[in-house]
Each structure stands twice: as structure tokens, then as C-alpha cells.
Write an enzyme that holds these catalytic residues in place. Structure first.
Site, PDB file in Angstrom:
ATOM      1  CD  GLN A 159       0.631  -8.802  -2.460  1.00 24.82           C
ATOM      2  OE1 GLN A 159       1.281  -9.448  -3.254  1.00 24.82           O
ATOM      3  NE2 GLN A 159      -0.528  -8.401  -2.930  1.00 24.82           N
ATOM      4  CG  ASN A 169      -2.817 -10.645  -2.335  1.00 27.75           C
ATOM      5  OD1 ASN A 169      -2.650 -10.425  -3.495  1.00 27.75           O
ATOM      6  ND2 ASN A 169      -1.757 -11.262  -1.665  1.00 27.75           N
ATOM      7  CB  ALA A 170      -2.736  -6.383  -5.285  1.00 28.48           C
ATOM      8  N   GLY A 171      -4.429  -4.219  -3.678  1.00 33.94           N
ATOM      9  CA  GLY A 171      -5.561  -3.107  -4.248  1.00 33.94           C
ATOM     10  C   GLY A 171      -4.559  -1.922  -4.552  1.00 33.94           C
ATOM     11  CG  HIS A 172      -2.014  -2.055  -6.979  1.00 32.08           C
ATOM     12  ND1 HIS A 172      -1.133  -2.338  -7.893  1.00 32.08           N
ATOM     13  CD2 HIS A 172      -1.679  -2.307  -5.917  1.00 32.08           C
ATOM     14  CE1 HIS A 172      -0.342  -3.271  -7.297  1.00 32.08           C
ATOM     15  NE2 HIS A 172      -0.678  -3.550  -5.868  1.00 32.08           N
ATOM     16  CB  THR A 181      -7.991  -5.433  -0.892  1.00 31.04           C
ATOM     17  OG1 THR A 181      -7.107  -5.023  -2.088  1.00 31.04           O
ATOM     18  CG2 THR A 181      -8.516  -6.922  -1.145  1.00 31.04           C
ATOM     19  CG  ASP A 213      -2.070  -1.015   1.104  1.00 30.06           C
ATOM     20  OD1 ASP A 213      -2.241  -1.628  -0.219  1.00 30.06           O
ATOM     21  OD2 ASP A 213      -2.488  -1.437   2.388  1.00 30.06           O
ATOM     22  CD  GLU A 214       4.699  -0.565  -0.427  1.00 32.86           C
ATOM     23  OE1 GLU A 214       3.980  -0.827  -1.262  1.00 32.86           O
ATOM     24  OE2 GLU A 214       5.478  -1.397   0.285  1.00 32.86           O
ATOM     25  N   GLY A 236      -0.037  14.040  -3.150  1.00 33.86           N
ATOM     26  CA  GLY A 236      -1.451  14.012  -2.927  1.00 33.86           C
ATOM     27  C   GLY A 236      -1.793  12.654  -3.627  1.00 33.86           C
ATOM     28  CE  LYS A 244       0.701  10.285  -7.320  1.00 37.36           C
ATOM     29  NZ  LYS A 244       0.324  11.608  -6.814  1.00 37.36           N
ATOM     30  CB  THR A 283       1.668 -12.067   0.610  1.00 34.90           C
ATOM     31  OG1 THR A 283       0.691 -12.547  -0.163  1.00 34.90           O
ATOM     32  CG2 THR A 283       2.903 -11.614   0.005  1.00 34.90           C
ATOM     33  NE  ARG A 312       5.805 -31.070  -6.944  1.00 34.29           N
ATOM     34  CZ  ARG A 312       6.705 -31.929  -6.591  1.00 34.29           C
ATOM     35  NH1 ARG A 312       7.743 -32.456  -7.395  1.00 34.29           N
ATOM     36  NH2 ARG A 312       6.567 -32.547  -5.376  1.00 34.29           N
ATOM     37  CE  LYS A 330       2.426  -2.356  -4.043  1.00 36.24           C
ATOM     38  NZ  LYS A 330       2.091  -1.743  -3.174  1.00 36.24           N
TER      39      LYS A 330
HETATM   40  P1  GDP Z   1      -0.700   0.412  -3.589  1.00 33.48           P
HETATM   41  O1  GDP Z   1      -1.309  -0.759  -3.149  1.00 33.48           O
HETATM   42  O2  GDP Z   1       0.576   0.467  -3.481  1.00 33.48           O
HETATM   43  O3  GDP Z   1      -1.094   0.636  -5.001  1.00 33.48           O
HETATM   44  O4  GDP Z   1      -1.097   1.642  -2.391  1.00 33.48           O
HETATM   45  P2  GDP Z   1      -2.996   1.803  -2.195  1.00 33.48           P
HETATM   46  O5  GDP Z   1      -3.792   2.248  -3.183  1.00 33.48           O
HETATM   47  O6  GDP Z   1      -3.393   0.377  -1.484  1.00 33.48           O
HETATM   48  O7  GDP Z   1      -2.779   2.638  -1.089  1.00 33.48           O
HETATM   49  C1  GDP Z   1      -2.373   4.390  -1.180  1.00 33.48           C
HETATM   50  C2  GDP Z   1      -3.382   5.259  -1.060  1.00 33.48           C
HETATM   51  O8  GDP Z   1      -2.766   6.398  -0.788  1.00 33.48           O
HETATM   52  C3  GDP Z   1      -4.616   5.077  -1.855  1.00 33.48           C
HETATM   53  O9  GDP Z   1      -5.597   5.611  -1.257  1.00 33.48           O
HETATM   54  C4  GDP Z   1      -3.935   6.412  -2.574  1.00 33.48           C
HETATM   55  O10 GDP Z   1      -4.988   7.006  -3.322  1.00 33.48           O
HETATM   56  C5  GDP Z   1      -3.303   7.465  -1.778  1.00 33.48           C
HETATM   57  N1  GDP Z   1      -2.213   8.010  -2.403  1.00 33.48           N
HETATM   58  C6  GDP Z   1      -1.150   7.845  -3.107  1.00 33.48           C
HETATM   59  N2  GDP Z   1      -0.054   8.771  -2.939  1.00 33.48           N
HETATM   60  C7  GDP Z   1      -0.760   9.678  -2.230  1.00 33.48           C
HETATM   61  C8  GDP Z   1      -0.025  10.804  -1.623  1.00 33.48           C
HETATM   62  O11 GDP Z   1       0.990  11.244  -2.174  1.00 33.48           O
HETATM   63  N3  GDP Z   1      -0.789  11.582  -0.779  1.00 33.48           N
HETATM   64  C9  GDP Z   1      -1.855  11.095  -0.247  1.00 33.48           C
HETATM   65  N4  GDP Z   1      -2.416  11.824   0.497  1.00 33.48           N
HETATM   66  N5  GDP Z   1      -2.452  10.106  -0.485  1.00 33.48           N
HETATM   67  C10 GDP Z   1      -1.815   9.368  -1.689  1.00 33.48           C
HETATM   68  P1  IMO Z   2      -0.890  -4.153  -2.171  1.00 36.45           P
HETATM   69  O1  IMO Z   2      -0.361  -4.905  -3.604  1.00 36.45           O
HETATM   70  C1  IMO Z   2      -1.048  -4.364   2.061  1.00 36.45           C
HETATM   71  C2  IMO Z   2      -1.128  -8.450   3.600  1.00 36.45           C
HETATM   72  C3  IMO Z   2      -2.381  -8.949   4.563  1.00 36.45           C
HETATM   73  C4  IMO Z   2      -1.869 -10.018   5.716  1.00 36.45           C
HETATM   74  C5  IMO Z   2      -0.784 -10.435   4.630  1.00 36.45           C
HETATM   75  C6  IMO Z   2      -1.092 -12.035   3.978  1.00 36.45           C
HETATM   76  O2  IMO Z   2      -2.143  -3.174  -2.236  1.00 36.45           O
HETATM   77  O3  IMO Z   2       0.367  -3.239  -1.670  1.00 36.45           O
HETATM   78  P2  IMO Z   2      -2.606 -12.771   1.899  1.00 36.45           P
HETATM   79  O4  IMO Z   2      -3.958 -12.165   1.510  1.00 36.45           O
HETATM   80  O5  IMO Z   2      -1.446 -12.400   0.978  1.00 36.45           O
HETATM   81  O6  IMO Z   2      -2.787 -13.903   2.650  1.00 36.45           O
HETATM   82  O7  IMO Z   2      -2.182 -11.664   3.047  1.00 36.45           O
HETATM   83  O8  IMO Z   2      -0.324  -9.591   3.721  1.00 36.45           O
HETATM   84  N1  IMO Z   2      -1.348  -8.041   2.330  1.00 36.45           N
HETATM   85  C7  IMO Z   2      -1.118  -6.758   2.111  1.00 36.45           C
HETATM   86  N2  IMO Z   2      -0.875  -5.609   2.742  1.00 36.45           N
HETATM   87  N3  IMO Z   2      -0.970  -4.022   0.558  1.00 36.45           N
HETATM   88  C8  IMO Z   2      -1.167  -5.423   0.056  1.00 36.45           C
HETATM   89  O9  IMO Z   2      -1.177  -5.479  -1.470  1.00 36.45           O
HETATM   90  C9  IMO Z   2      -1.407  -6.779   0.681  1.00 36.45           C
HETATM   91  N4  IMO Z   2      -1.431  -7.937   0.146  1.00 36.45           N
HETATM   92  C10 IMO Z   2      -1.537  -8.620   1.268  1.00 36.45           C
HETATM   93  O10 IMO Z   2      -2.989  -7.953   5.087  1.00 36.45           O
HETATM   94  O11 IMO Z   2      -1.106  -9.159   6.481  1.00 36.45           O
HETATM   95 MG    MG Z   3      -2.692  -1.600  -1.765  1.00 36.53          MG
END
Ligand code: GDP
Ligand code: IMO
Ligand code: MG
Length: 424
Positions: free
Chosen positions: A224, A40-43, A300, A15-16, A409, A20, A239, A145, A18
């Protein structure tokens, strides 16, 4: 010389931001390829006042002409994928034209999800905090397998294969005293695979090889983050895939010699969703402030993300493991106006100060925190304030690589490139 593939990945616990950054840099690439993980990812991508969350489809999907490839290292839930395609089509995006799926990618079955839930329930307080999307059991079947792959859907005996694996899972679930998947879930899955069969299924390793030979630019999109990696993360609270740069080689079939840049994405602070060690966690009002201002709730699962100070030993470790060549810092705006900022520069482990990530990062680790100067409002049309410049300088000095992008932002436009070489 043939072209190189760049890799973009998370340098913390996911959730860094990525999604964006991929969306911002996508116009500079011909192909965006996801290499591991699954739904499991949510971008999250935000532009033109709209928010989109992607789980399986790469984050280049909104850029006209960009090919989006789901690589062999990804695990696909056909139901989630088809829903994602429909949602995008409803938003006016012609997804199918530029979406390619590797035949070697493994499929998540409804019973994989049931097994995930059974495993977590049995772990009790020791649970991982999985997203329960069936990720662990699907990768277990892959390495065991037993798995079912996208390419199997083209075979005439696909139903027999599906039924055999489902029966195996049902026997395992019975051992856990658990029922199999609900009939509606199986129905939905079987309908979804019919749609999946109509998509462009490819031998992605050959496709990417040819693309590189033709001089096309490829960006591998990670899911992740490094500290959730199956080998190098905070095991067992991780994960089930290799989230690190090496995973881009196995997850796409690209040789290490063809990798160019490795772009590490990190937040100006840290978050973690789910269980497991988190040395700089703030369980107080400051952590709550970061959560609220940063809207730190899972893309997610909607779960509240745990928040804490930036952890430089952990970031340094991520730079080392991945061979990060440049960093992108996200969410600096969330810390704007905070007067008591801190950053973790080392750990104290059993009384000894170290800047090395130890084998066991459990509660015996104490972060060594240093105060840092704060900063005010950030805007893309203004220079970076001195406080933030010092913060970036401290990070670069600690980890030894430049921060080339600063995100101010969530919107596509709220982005500052400190060095144009990030994208060319
Ligand atoms: P990802 O899984 O690495 O793609 O990240 P996520 O989408 O799960 O989580 C990042 C969250 O931070 C999302 O809600 C983005 O809209 C938000 N976001 C990304 N960059 C920035 C930023 O520079 N500032 C703020 N306030 N929010 C951001
Ligand atoms: P993105 O791509 C943050 C975490 C879960 C749990 C552990 C194992 O959006 O950055 P799993 O579903 O793989 O069995 O979960 O990993 N986790 C994440 N945390 N961002 C994610 O993806 C994640 N995908 C899994 O919360 O702690
Ligand atoms: Mg995410």
C-alpha cells in the site's frame, strides 16, 4: 556496528511501483521482508518479456539466493499464498527454498472475507472501496485478540481454534443477515493450510536479529502507501495496517535504531484506487490519457485507478512521516509528450493557502497547480531531458530529499540510477 535494515515503501496511495524497485535492488540485499498488508497488495515485476504479480510473497523471489520473508505484520490468506507459490513454480521459480513465514503472522479465514463484504455493503455510498480480501476483519481480530496465527497451525488443537473463530464470525454474519463462507471456500482453505504447514515457519524477529548480527543486508518491503496508512492516511478511506516506516519495526520486530535508509517510491503523477479524497484528481480527458498510457488498472482487482497531478504537499508529508532519505520516481515516461503538465505545490483550504496536509482532506481542499515544462521520449541509454531534470529539481526542492532512481518503463531494465548510493 551491526548492519542496518533499509525500508522501501509507497509514498502515495499505493501502486507506486514498489515491486519493480524491490526487484531492481534485490541483488544488493540478502533478505527481502514484507512487513504489513496482505493479498490486497499487487506488486508487478516485468523482465525477460514476462509479467509477474505478487500479492503476499516479497518481490525478491526472482533473484537467486535472496531470502524472502513474510513478516509478523502481514496477514496471510493461505489460499492466495499457495496459489502464488504454484504459479511461481509453474514459471520455474523454486520458491519454497528461500521463503520464510513468520509464526506470528495472522491468518485470513474465508469468513473474514465474508465479513469484509458485509461491512462494505452496509456502508453503501460511504464504502471504502476495499479489495474485499478480508484485510480489515483480520486486523480487527488481531487487535481484538481473537486472531488465528500461522504458528497456531503447528498446534494439535488447530481445528478447534479454526472452528471457534469461524463460529464467532458466523454469528456476526447472521447479525448482518449474511450467510457464512461457502463450504467449498472452507474446504479450499483447510487444504491450503496443509501446504502452508510444510513451508519454513520461523520466529522471524530472532531470525532477522541474527541476520543483522551476521552483517546481512535486509530490505523491508512495504505494501500500500503512506496515504493509506491506518493512522496517517486519509481516514477512514485507508487500509487497516501501518504502511509507514514505523510499521517496518512492528511488522518485523526490528528496533528503530537499526533502520538505515528509507526509500520512498512515488509516481510522477498520482493515482488512487477505491474511494476517498484525492485533491489533484483529474476527472477529464487528461486523467483518462494518463490512465490509458500508464495502464492504470489495479493489479489485484483490475479496477480503473483514479489519476491526477503530482501532489507535492502530500509527498512532503510522506517524507516527513516516514523519514524518507531518498526517493525513487516511477512512470515519468507516462507523462512524455504532454504539453500541459501541472504539479500541485500547495492547497487552498477555506481560502487560505497552505503546504501542510490538513486533518480533513475532503472536497473543501483545492489544489494550487503550477504549470511545468514537459519532456519527450525517455530512454535508459540517454541523458535525462532538461524538462524532466527541472521537474525532479522542483520535487527535490519541495520535499528536501534527493530522487536517486528514475524509472522509465515497467521493465527491470528501464531504470536509471541517478546516484549509485541508493543501492550501497
Ligand atoms: P506496486 O503495488 O507499488 O508494486 O505497483 P503496481 O505493480 O501495483 O503498479 C505499478 C504498475 O506500473 C505496474 O503495472 C508496473 O509494471 C508499472 N510500472 C512500474 N514502473 C513503471 C514505469 O516507470 N513506467 C511505466 N510505464 N510503468 C511502470
Ligand atoms: P499495493 O501494495 C492501492 C486500497 C483499496 C481501498 C483501501 C482499503 O499494490 O500498493 P483494503 O483491501 O485494504 O480493505 O482496501 O485501500 N488498497 C490499495 N490501493 N494499492 C494497494 O496495494 C492497495 N491495497 C489496498 O483500493 O481503497
Ligand atoms: Mg499494487
Amino acid at each position: 556496528m551491526t548492519a542496518r535494515m533499509d525500508v522501501l515503501l509507497g509514498a502515495q496511495w499505493g501502486d507506486e511501483g514498489k515491486g519493480k524497485v524491490v526487484d531492481v535492488v534485490a541483488p544488493d540485499y540478502d533478505i527481502i521482508a514484507r512487513f504489513q498488508g496482505g493479498p490486497n497488495a499487487g506488486h508487478t515485476l516485468i523482465f525477460d518479456g514476462r509479467k509477474h504479480v505478487l500479492h503476499t510473497i516479497p518481490s525478491g523471489v526472482f533473484r537467486e539466493g535472496t531470502v524472502n520473508l513474510v513478516g509478523n505484520g502481514v496477514v496471510i490468506d493461505p489460499v492466495t499464498l499457495v496459489k502464488e507459490i504454484r504459479d511461481l513454480e509453474a514459471a520455474g521459480v523454486d520458491v519454497r527454498k528461500n521463503l520464510l513465514i513468520s509464526r506470528r503472522a495472522h491468518l485470513i479465514l474465508p469468513t473474514h472475507r465474508a465479513l469484509d463484504a458485509a461491512s462494505e455493503a452496509e456502508k453503501g455510498v460511504g464504502r471504502i472501496g476495499s479489495t474485499l480480501k478480508g484485510i480489515g476483519p483480520t486486523y480487527m481480530d488481531k487487535t481484538g485478540r481473537n486472531g488465528l496465527r500461522v504458528g497456531d497451525l503447528e498446534l494439535t488443537d488447530r481445528m478447534e481454534r479454526y472452528q471457534a473463530l469461524t463460529r464467532k464470525h458466523e454469528r456476526l454474519l447472521a447479525l448482518h443477515d449474511r450467510p457464512g463462507a461457502a463450504p467449498e471456500a472452507s474446504e479450499e482453505w483447510l487444504t491450503a493450510i496443509e501446504t502452508l504447514r510444510t513451508l519454513q515457519l520461523v520466529d522471524s524477529e530472532h531470525y532477522l536479529d541474527q541476520a543483522l548480527r551476521q552483517g546481512k543486508r535486509i530490505l523491508a518491503e512495504g505494501a500500500q502507501g503512506t496515504l493509506l496508512d491506518i493512522d496517517f492516511g486519509t481516514y477512514p478511506f485507508v487500509t487497516s495496517s501501518n504502511t509507514v516506516s514505523a510499521g517496518a519495526c512492528t511488522g518485523l520486530g526490528i528496533a528503530p535504531t537499526r533502520i538505515g535508509k528509507v526509500i520512498g517510491i512515488f509516481k510522477a503523477y498520482c493515482t488512487r484506487v477505491g474511494s476517498g479524497p484525492f485533491p489533484t484528481e483529474l476527472s477529464d480527458a487528461t486523467g483518462e490519457r494518463i490512465r490509458q498510457v500508464g495502464r492504470e488498472f489495479g493489479s489485484t482487482t483490475g479496477r480503473a485507478r483514479r489519476c491526477g497531478w503530482l501532489d507535492l504537499p502530500a509527498l512532503h508529508y510522506a517524507v516527513m512521516i516516514n523519514g524518507v532519505t531518498e526517493l525513487a520516481m516511477m512512470k515519468a515516461d507516462v507523462l512524455s509528450g504532454m504539453s500541459d503538465l501541472r504539479v500541485c505545490t500547495a492547497y487552498r483550504v477555506n481560502g487560505q493557502v497552505t503546504d501542510r496536509m490538513p486533518y480533513d482532506i475532503s472536497s473543501t481542499i483545492e489544489p494550487v497547480l503550477e504549470p511545468v515544462e514537459g519532456w519527450g521520449e525517455l530512454r535508459a541509454d540517454r541523458p535525462i531531458p532538461t524538462g524532466l531534470q527541472h521537474y525532479i529539481g522542483l520535487i527535490e526542492q519541495h520535499v528536501g530529499v534527493p530522487v536517486k532512481l528514475v524509472s522509465l518503463g515497467p521493465d527491470r531494465d528501464q531504470t536509471l540510477l541517478r546516484d549509485k548510493t541508493l543501492v550501497n
